[in-house]
Write an enzyme that holds these catalytic residues in place. Structure first.
Site, PDB file in Angstrom:
ATOM      1  N   TYR A   1       7.358  10.946  -1.094  1.00 43.77           N
ATOM      2  CA  TYR A   1       7.174   9.543  -1.495  1.00 43.77           C
ATOM      3  C   TYR A   1       8.541   8.854  -1.640  1.00 43.77           C
ATOM      4  CZ  TYR A   1       6.252   5.756  -4.917  1.00 43.77           C
ATOM      5  OH  TYR A   1       6.208   4.558  -5.585  1.00 43.77           O
TER       6      TYR A   1
ATOM      7  N   LEU B   1       7.481   2.574 -13.924  1.00 51.00           N
ATOM      8  CA  LEU B   1       6.122   3.113 -14.041  1.00 51.00           C
ATOM      9  C   LEU B   1       5.145   2.009 -14.454  1.00 51.00           C
ATOM     10  CD1 LEU B   1       4.465   5.723 -13.843  1.00 51.00           C
ATOM     11  CD2 LEU B   1       4.867   6.061 -16.287  1.00 51.00           C
ATOM     12  N   ILE B   2       4.073   1.872 -13.673  1.00 47.01           N
ATOM     13  CA  ILE B   2       3.071   0.826 -13.900  1.00 47.01           C
ATOM     14  C   ILE B   2       1.741   1.519 -14.183  1.00 47.01           C
ATOM     15  CG2 ILE B   2       1.996  -1.261 -12.919  1.00 47.01           C
ATOM     16  CD1 ILE B   2       5.103  -1.439 -13.182  1.00 47.01           C
ATOM     17  N   ASP B   3       0.936   0.926 -15.067  1.00 40.98           N
ATOM     18  CA  ASP B   3      -0.246   1.652 -15.567  1.00 40.98           C
ATOM     19  C   ASP B   3      -1.459   1.640 -14.627  1.00 40.98           C
ATOM     20  OD1 ASP B   3      -1.203  -0.921 -15.764  1.00 40.98           O
ATOM     21  OD2 ASP B   3      -1.583  -0.870 -17.920  1.00 40.98           O
TER      22      ASP B   3
ATOM     23  N   HIS C   1       0.825  -1.218   0.000  1.00 45.93           N
ATOM     24  CA  HIS C   1       0.000   0.000   0.000  1.00 45.93           C
ATOM     25  C   HIS C   1       0.863   1.275   0.000  1.00 45.93           C
ATOM     26  CE1 HIS C   1       1.033  -0.844   4.185  1.00 45.93           C
ATOM     27  NE2 HIS C   1       1.083   0.469   4.313  1.00 45.93           N
TER      28      HIS C   1
ATOM     29  N   THR D   1      10.082   7.893   1.614  1.00 43.07           N
ATOM     30  CA  THR D   1       9.527   6.682   2.251  1.00 43.07           C
ATOM     31  C   THR D   1      10.049   5.419   1.561  1.00 43.07           C
ATOM     32  OG1 THR D   1       7.497   6.605   0.878  1.00 43.07           O
ATOM     33  CG2 THR D   1       7.395   7.909   2.895  1.00 43.07           C
ATOM     34  N   LYS D   2      10.242   5.485   0.259  1.00 41.21           N
ATOM     35  CA  LYS D   2      10.723   4.301  -0.464  1.00 41.21           C
ATOM     36  C   LYS D   2      12.204   4.042  -0.153  1.00 41.21           C
ATOM     37  CE  LYS D   2       6.985   2.894  -2.552  1.00 41.21           C
ATOM     38  NZ  LYS D   2       6.313   1.682  -2.069  1.00 41.21           N
TER      39      LYS D   2
HETATM   40  P1  NDP Z   1      -2.712   2.376  -6.001  1.00 43.97           P
HETATM   41  O1  NDP Z   1      -2.888   3.802  -5.646  1.00 43.97           O
HETATM   42  O2  NDP Z   1      -3.395   1.837  -7.192  1.00 43.97           O
HETATM   43  O3  NDP Z   1      -3.125   1.482  -4.756  1.00 43.97           O
HETATM   44  C1  NDP Z   1      -2.785   1.874  -3.482  1.00 43.97           C
HETATM   45  C2  NDP Z   1      -3.490   0.980  -2.514  1.00 43.97           C
HETATM   46  O4  NDP Z   1      -3.172   1.422  -1.184  1.00 43.97           O
HETATM   47  C3  NDP Z   1      -5.001   1.027  -2.666  1.00 43.97           C
HETATM   48  O5  NDP Z   1      -5.531  -0.250  -2.450  1.00 43.97           O
HETATM   49  C4  NDP Z   1      -5.434   1.976  -1.554  1.00 43.97           C
HETATM   50  O6  NDP Z   1      -6.742   1.614  -1.158  1.00 43.97           O
HETATM   51  C5  NDP Z   1      -4.400   1.653  -0.474  1.00 43.97           C
HETATM   52  N1  NDP Z   1      -4.212   2.762   0.462  1.00 43.97           N
HETATM   53  C6  NDP Z   1      -4.083   4.072   0.188  1.00 43.97           C
HETATM   54  N2  NDP Z   1      -3.935   4.770   1.327  1.00 43.97           N
HETATM   55  C7  NDP Z   1      -3.999   3.876   2.338  1.00 43.97           C
HETATM   56  C8  NDP Z   1      -3.966   3.987   3.749  1.00 43.97           C
HETATM   57  N3  NDP Z   1      -3.805   5.167   4.360  1.00 43.97           N
HETATM   58  N4  NDP Z   1      -4.096   2.865   4.499  1.00 43.97           N
HETATM   59  C9  NDP Z   1      -4.268   1.657   3.896  1.00 43.97           C
HETATM   60  N5  NDP Z   1      -4.295   1.487   2.560  1.00 43.97           N
HETATM   61  C10 NDP Z   1      -4.184   2.598   1.800  1.00 43.97           C
HETATM   62  O7  NDP Z   1      -1.115   2.127  -6.076  1.00 43.97           O
HETATM   63  P2  NDP Z   1      -0.281   1.273  -7.111  1.00 43.97           P
HETATM   64  O8  NDP Z   1      -0.950  -0.020  -7.332  1.00 43.97           O
HETATM   65  O9  NDP Z   1       0.060   2.139  -8.262  1.00 43.97           O
HETATM   66  O10 NDP Z   1       1.069   1.037  -6.281  1.00 43.97           O
HETATM   67  C11 NDP Z   1       1.232  -0.120  -5.481  1.00 43.97           C
HETATM   68  C12 NDP Z   1       2.671  -0.179  -5.014  1.00 43.97           C
HETATM   69  O11 NDP Z   1       3.552  -0.180  -6.152  1.00 43.97           O
HETATM   70  C13 NDP Z   1       3.084   1.000  -4.133  1.00 43.97           C
HETATM   71  O12 NDP Z   1       3.923   0.549  -3.103  1.00 43.97           O
HETATM   72  C14 NDP Z   1       3.875   1.869  -5.096  1.00 43.97           C
HETATM   73  O13 NDP Z   1       4.834   2.664  -4.445  1.00 43.97           O
HETATM   74  C15 NDP Z   1       4.535   0.813  -5.973  1.00 43.97           C
HETATM   75  N6  NDP Z   1       4.933   1.376  -7.249  1.00 43.97           N
HETATM   76  C16 NDP Z   1       3.970   1.752  -8.151  1.00 43.97           C
HETATM   77  C17 NDP Z   1       4.364   2.329  -9.342  1.00 43.97           C
HETATM   78  C18 NDP Z   1       3.366   2.744 -10.366  1.00 43.97           C
HETATM   79  O14 NDP Z   1       3.790   3.361 -11.365  1.00 43.97           O
HETATM   80  N7  NDP Z   1       2.091   2.434 -10.206  1.00 43.97           N
HETATM   81  C19 NDP Z   1       5.788   2.590  -9.653  1.00 43.97           C
HETATM   82  C20 NDP Z   1       6.688   2.143  -8.627  1.00 43.97           C
HETATM   83  C21 NDP Z   1       6.263   1.565  -7.477  1.00 43.97           C
HETATM   84  P3  NDP Z   1      -7.768   2.528  -0.316  1.00 43.97           P
HETATM   85  O15 NDP Z   1      -7.852   3.836  -1.011  1.00 43.97           O
HETATM   86  O16 NDP Z   1      -9.021   1.722  -0.374  1.00 43.97           O
HETATM   87  O17 NDP Z   1      -7.206   2.613   1.066  1.00 43.97           O
END
Ligand code: NDP
Length: 283
Positions: A178, A212-214, A114, A181-182
């Site tokens: 961000y 970057l993921i879509d 998350h 944190t990473k």
């Molecule tokens: P999304 O924003 O699609 O999903 C984030 C998830 O975290 C959701 O399920 C959201 O659900 C949950 N979330 C958000 N805030 C909170 C909170 N305060 N407490 C609990 N849950 C929370 O993210 P991605 O799928 O894009 O990313 C997933 C991982 O991949 C992350 O760690 C990101 O750093 C990493 N990543 C993603 C990239 C990208 O380009 N997409 C690139 C590099 C890394 P809800 O709102 O219901 O709480």
């Protein structure tokens, strides 16, 4: 060129010598996935479900979690449950692990994925937001890992940390909180990896470096700002699961994130040039 070629060869050699993924190993596996109401976490939940795992998913939005769990059941999950929790709270991360331990009778995989929402733009001096984000994106990971560690140790389990190309050596503009944190995640779990290896622990740690993921979040917030290609969330999710199941210490997805991560060692100027020029505008 020779250096780039040798790095690519090393990368491919490591990939080819990795143990083969056996989907059957996940049948009945007890898995907790965080951030699973959308994006990569949601896709991981569906893959684990197709492999016949027993899963607990978590995020904040209960209604959405309910729908994801329903779909997991139809896809073949042996057990699919959810628990709504806010990871920016100091007490909820442990409660989520306790819920999964109780409902599943232990854990084989803890997949921490998350992230809390953060603004994209020049840093605005908001230190309070960084503290909040540190709890959501870093401290909660540490809290959950500690709570699950005994069970993972007993079950020869795996801890999967979803990080970013921004978590290694690379830094990226306009998302400084961000990135912080990473980097914290990579530093902490990189150290823990050594500690567990040195004491011959049963627990494997996989740190996932993603480009970057879509996902909707990424596309809405940074998609229009950068020319970097976005890779499919479902494929990223499968790669994370495979790397965890085969107990790989690291995953680089897509492959060139490996190159980006080590590039800074060769030339800061070149890295800065590539990173700064991959943005179309200053948000
Ligand atoms: P999304 O924003 O699609 O999903 C984030 C998830 O975290 C959701 O399920 C959201 O659900 C949950 N979330 C958000 N805030 C909170 C909170 N305060 N407490 C609990 N849950 C929370 O993210 P991605 O799928 O894009 O990313 C997933 C991982 O991949 C992350 O760690 C990101 O750093 C990493 N990543 C993603 C990239 C990208 O380009 N997409 C690139 C590099 C890394 P809800 O709102 O219901 O709480």
């Amino acid at each position: 060129k020779i250096l780039v070629a040798s790095v690519c060869v090393c990368f491919l050699a490591v990939k080819w010598t990795a143990p083969a993924f056996d989907a059957e190993s996940l049948r009945g596996a007890r898995v907790l996935v965080t951030g699973a109401s959308s994006g990569i976490g949601e896709q991981m939940a569906y893959h684990y479900a197709r492999f016949g795992a027993k899963i607990v998913i978590t995020a904040r939005r209960e209604k959405v979690l309910e729908q994801v769990v329903e779909k997991c059941r139809t896809l073949g999950a042996q057990v699919a449950l959810y628990v709504a929790a806010d990871m920016s709270s100091e007490s909820e991360p442990q409660k989520v692990v306790d819920f999964a331990l109780e409902k599943l009778g232990g854990l084989d995989y803890l997949v921490v994925n998350h992230i809390g929402l953060t603004r994209v733009g020049m840093w605005d001096g908001n230190v309070q937001h960084i503290r909040w984000l540190m709890q959501a994106n870093f401290f909660s990971y540490v809290q959950m890992a500690w709570r699950a560690l005994d069970s993972l140790e007993r079950n020869k389990g795996s801890l999967i940390i979803v990080s970013s190309v921004a978590g290694g050596l690379a830094t990226i503009p306009f998302v400084a909180p961000y990135i912080a944190t990473k980097h914290a995640l990579n530093g902490f779990f990189g150290s823990l990896y050594h500690e567990l290896s040195m004491k011959k622990s049963n627990v494997s740690i996989t740190i996932c470096t993603l480009g970057l993921i879509d996902t909707q979040t990424a596309m809405v917030n940074v998609g229009h700002l950068t020319s970097i290609p976005a890779y499919p969330a479902t494929d990223a999710a499968l790669n994370i699961i495979t790397a965890g199941a085969t107990r790989q210490p690291e995953l680089y997805y897509p492959w060139f994130t490996f190159l980006v991560n080590i590039m800074k060692d060769w030339s800061t100027t070149a890295t800065d040039y590539v990173l700064q020029n991959s943005f179309k505008e200053i948000p």
